[in-house]
Design an enzyme around this catalytic site. Structure first.
Site, PDB file in Angstrom:
ATOM      1  N   THR A  67      -1.744   3.656  -5.823  1.00 52.70           N
ATOM      2  CA  THR A  67      -2.339   2.903  -6.921  1.00 52.70           C
ATOM      3  C   THR A  67      -3.812   2.648  -6.650  1.00 52.70           C
ATOM      4  O   THR A  67      -4.200   2.426  -5.505  1.00 52.70           O
ATOM      5  CB  THR A  67      -1.599   1.564  -7.098  1.00 52.70           C
ATOM      6  OG1 THR A  67      -0.305   1.830  -7.608  1.00 52.70           O
ATOM      7  CG2 THR A  67      -2.311   0.639  -8.060  1.00 52.70           C
TER       8      THR A  67
ATOM      9  N   GLY B 173       6.634  -2.362  -7.143  1.00 58.57           N
ATOM     10  CA  GLY B 173       6.531  -2.886  -8.499  1.00 58.57           C
ATOM     11  C   GLY B 173       7.621  -3.871  -8.861  1.00 58.57           C
ATOM     12  O   GLY B 173       7.354  -4.878  -9.534  1.00 58.57           O
TER      13      GLY B 173
ATOM     14  N   GLY C 124       1.765  -2.115  -4.678  1.00 55.27           N
ATOM     15  CA  GLY C 124       2.934  -2.365  -3.832  1.00 55.27           C
ATOM     16  C   GLY C 124       4.225  -2.089  -4.584  1.00 55.27           C
ATOM     17  O   GLY C 124       4.242  -1.342  -5.556  1.00 55.27           O
TER      18      GLY C 124
ATOM     19  N   ARG D 118      11.597   4.584 -15.604  1.00 56.81           N
ATOM     20  CA  ARG D 118      11.192   3.349 -14.903  1.00 56.81           C
ATOM     21  C   ARG D 118       9.797   2.921 -15.370  1.00 56.81           C
ATOM     22  O   ARG D 118       8.901   3.730 -15.493  1.00 56.81           O
ATOM     23  CB  ARG D 118      11.134   3.586 -13.397  1.00 56.81           C
ATOM     24  CG  ARG D 118      10.460   2.443 -12.626  1.00 56.81           C
ATOM     25  CD  ARG D 118      10.251   2.806 -11.174  1.00 56.81           C
ATOM     26  NE  ARG D 118       9.741   1.696 -10.405  1.00 56.81           N
ATOM     27  CZ  ARG D 118       8.453   1.515 -10.091  1.00 56.81           C
ATOM     28  NH1 ARG D 118       7.541   2.375 -10.493  1.00 56.81           N
ATOM     29  NH2 ARG D 118       8.080   0.480  -9.387  1.00 56.81           N
TER      30      ARG D 118
HETATM   31  N1  ASP Z   1       2.998  -0.773  -7.883  1.00 55.76           N
HETATM   32  C1  ASP Z   1       3.259   0.631  -8.134  1.00 55.76           C
HETATM   33  C2  ASP Z   1       4.645   0.769  -8.728  1.00 55.76           C
HETATM   34  O1  ASP Z   1       5.569   0.093  -8.284  1.00 55.76           O
HETATM   35  C3  ASP Z   1       3.151   1.495  -6.922  1.00 55.76           C
HETATM   36  C4  ASP Z   1       1.902   1.307  -6.099  1.00 55.76           C
HETATM   37  O2  ASP Z   1       1.261   0.280  -6.114  1.00 55.76           O
HETATM   38  O3  ASP Z   1       1.559   2.223  -5.375  1.00 55.76           O
HETATM   39  O4  ASP Z   1       4.830   1.582  -9.598  1.00 55.76           O
END
Ligand code: ASP
Length: 186
Positions: free
Chosen positions: A64, A117, A115, A92
């Protein structure tokens, strides 16, 4: 948000709208992502539905990019762009596009999260961080307190970046690593 009165568009209609606004379509898949996808597909090809769900549960990588910005006049902005967690069920919806979870911005603070999600959604993490700021904490303290809450409630990993209307920046993460950088213009 500038060209319609809506807050969010989804499904194929968002793509159609973006095309009308002049954005070009491009294929953003990397070779690494395609290989990883194939690997998971092979791994689950002989599994039944329940076994597939179990196999996918703890198999993921994240990616992200978040951004928070403050102008000298106090205007704030936040944006979060994600490839999402890999190897999740089709359909999702992660935290990044959910206002208050992966992203939040108002006149008090701009916040972006990364993080797991599902844990970020459960704790409406970005809004929680913003509320800590409005209660008088610095963005750094606010992020730390919000992540501590997520850690206690879910035991999962996340990271936050935040800026307040004075341009004070802060970040915190309980994930192994989260890279941040600060850029000043003008
Ligand atoms: N927060 C994102 C998700 O759960 C993943 C990430 O932050 O890398 O889709």
């Amino acid at each position: 948000m500038e060209r319609t009165h809506h807050s969010m568009l989804g499904n194929g209609f968002a793509t159609r709208f973006a095309t009308k606004c002049g954005f070009e379509r491009s294929d953003l898949k990397t070779r690494q992502a395609v290989e990883q996808y194939q690997e998971v597909k092979d791994e689950i090809s002989d599994l039944d539905f329940d076994e597939t769900l179990e196999a996918l549960r703890n198999r993921d990588t994240n990616g992200t990019v978040g951004c928070v910005a403050a102008k000298p006049n106090g205007e704030l902005a936040a944006a979060t762009s994600t490839g999402g967690r890999s190897s999740q069920l089709a359909g999702r919806i992660g935290d990044s596009p959910q206002v208050g979870s992966g992203t939040y911005c108002d006149s008090q603070a701009a916040v972006s999260a990364t993080g797991i999600g599902e844990a970020i959604i459960k704790t409406t993490l970005s809004r929680r961080c913003r509320d800590n700021i409005t209660e008088g904490m610095s963005p750094k303290e606010a992020a730390e307190k919000a992540i501590e809450f997520l850690d206690t409630k879910t035991g999962r990993e996340a990271g936050l970046i935040a800026v307040d209307a004075n341009g004070s920046l802060g970040s915190y993460h309980n994930a192994e690593e989260m890279h941040t950088s600060r850029i000043e213009y003008g």
